[in-house]
Design an enzyme around this catalytic site. Structure first.
Site, PDB file in Angstrom:
ATOM      1  N   THR A  16       0.800  -1.207  -0.064  1.00  0.00           N
ATOM      2  CA  THR A  16      -0.078  -0.016   0.005  1.00  0.00           C
ATOM      3  C   THR A  16       0.887   1.333  -0.032  1.00  0.00           C
ATOM      4  O   THR A  16       1.988   1.291   0.364  1.00  0.00           O
ATOM      5  CB  THR A  16      -0.888   0.087   1.252  1.00  0.00           C
ATOM      6  OG1 THR A  16      -0.266  -0.001   2.534  1.00  0.00           O
ATOM      7  CG2 THR A  16      -1.869  -1.176   1.336  1.00  0.00           C
ATOM      8  N   ASP A  17       0.250   2.338  -0.541  1.00  0.00           N
ATOM      9  CA  ASP A  17       0.963   3.652  -0.308  1.00  0.00           C
ATOM     10  C   ASP A  17       0.786   4.292   0.875  1.00  0.00           C
ATOM     11  O   ASP A  17       0.024   3.970   1.570  1.00  0.00           O
ATOM     12  CB  ASP A  17       0.537   4.219  -1.680  1.00  0.00           C
ATOM     13  CG  ASP A  17      -1.003   4.722  -1.704  1.00  0.00           C
ATOM     14  OD1 ASP A  17      -1.813   4.566  -0.903  1.00  0.00           O
ATOM     15  OD2 ASP A  17      -1.390   5.086  -3.017  1.00  0.00           O
ATOM     16  N   MET A  18       0.949   5.708   0.953  1.00  0.00           N
ATOM     17  CA  MET A  18       0.828   6.402   2.069  1.00  0.00           C
ATOM     18  C   MET A  18      -0.759   6.574   2.602  1.00  0.00           C
ATOM     19  O   MET A  18      -1.087   6.957   3.728  1.00  0.00           O
ATOM     20  CB  MET A  18       1.704   7.853   2.051  1.00  0.00           C
ATOM     21  CG  MET A  18       2.896   7.589   2.108  1.00  0.00           C
ATOM     22  SD  MET A  18       4.001   9.157   2.161  1.00  0.00           S
ATOM     23  CE  MET A  18       3.446   9.827   3.654  1.00  0.00           C
ATOM     24  N   GLY A  20      -3.023   4.281   2.161  1.00  0.00           N
ATOM     25  CA  GLY A  20      -3.214   2.996   2.532  1.00  0.00           C
ATOM     26  C   GLY A  20      -3.930   2.261   1.547  1.00  0.00           C
ATOM     27  O   GLY A  20      -4.771   1.214   1.693  1.00  0.00           O
ATOM     28  N   ILE A  21      -3.856   2.726   0.210  1.00  0.00           N
ATOM     29  CA  ILE A  21      -4.376   2.009  -1.224  1.00  0.00           C
ATOM     30  C   ILE A  21      -3.369   1.169  -1.622  1.00  0.00           C
ATOM     31  O   ILE A  21      -2.258   1.767  -1.772  1.00  0.00           O
ATOM     32  CB  ILE A  21      -5.010   3.042  -1.927  1.00  0.00           C
ATOM     33  CG1 ILE A  21      -6.163   3.828  -1.193  1.00  0.00           C
ATOM     34  CG2 ILE A  21      -5.288   2.577  -3.180  1.00  0.00           C
ATOM     35  CD1 ILE A  21      -6.511   5.214  -1.868  1.00  0.00           C
TER      36      ILE A  21
END
Length: 149
Positions: A16-18, A20-21
């Site tokens: 995930t990225d920052m 949360g995806i």
């Protein structure tokens, strides 16, 4: 003959990225993971090393369209469908579904990858080669009504 494979996995935190995806690039890893599992289900490796060490299956086209985000801990089911089987290439379609309680909740993405069978020369060059018959005899293109238009 096989034309479809379903592969389930859970989204890992590191994917995930920052926000949360799931980072977009991980969908390509998911497609590749489903492809590897599909080949194993046929009794072979995607490296084709069990057939001929000089053969390989590089990607010549890949894309993914995103509809909804996946998040950490989401369970996802990746459907691999064989769109076409040609003499020297395969094209896969992928559909990604978020699951809840083991049931499909929504489609989150669609992708497509085309691979070409190549023979590796001793000088490092590559030339298109026929797909091994031992693979071709185990697969077929999915019915048109199952495919993404």
């Amino acid at each position: 003959m096989a034309y479809e494979w379903k592969h389930r996995r859970r989204v890992e935190f590191s994917e995930t990225d920052m926000a949360g995806i799931v980072h977009f690039s991980n969908f390509f890893r998911y497609m590749e993971s489903a492809e590897h599992a599909f080949f194993r289900s046929l009794g072979h490796s995607v490296t084709l090393s069990d057939i001929d060490n000089a053969l390989g299956l590089p990607r010549v086209h890949a894309h993914c369209d995103y509809k909804r985000p996946l998040r950490f801990e989401d369970e996802v089911e990746i459907h691999l469908l064989i769109e076409s089987v040609k003499h020297k290439s395969l094209t896969y379609q992928f559909r990604f579904y978020r699951l809840q309680g083991g049931k499909v909740m929504e489609e989150v993405a669609q992708g497509r990858i085309t691979i070409v069978c190549v023979r590796k020369a001793s000088d490092g060059g590559l030339s298109a080669s026929s797909l091994p018959e031992v693979i071709r005899e185990k697969i077929q293109a999915a019915p048109a009504e199952r495919l993404i238009p």
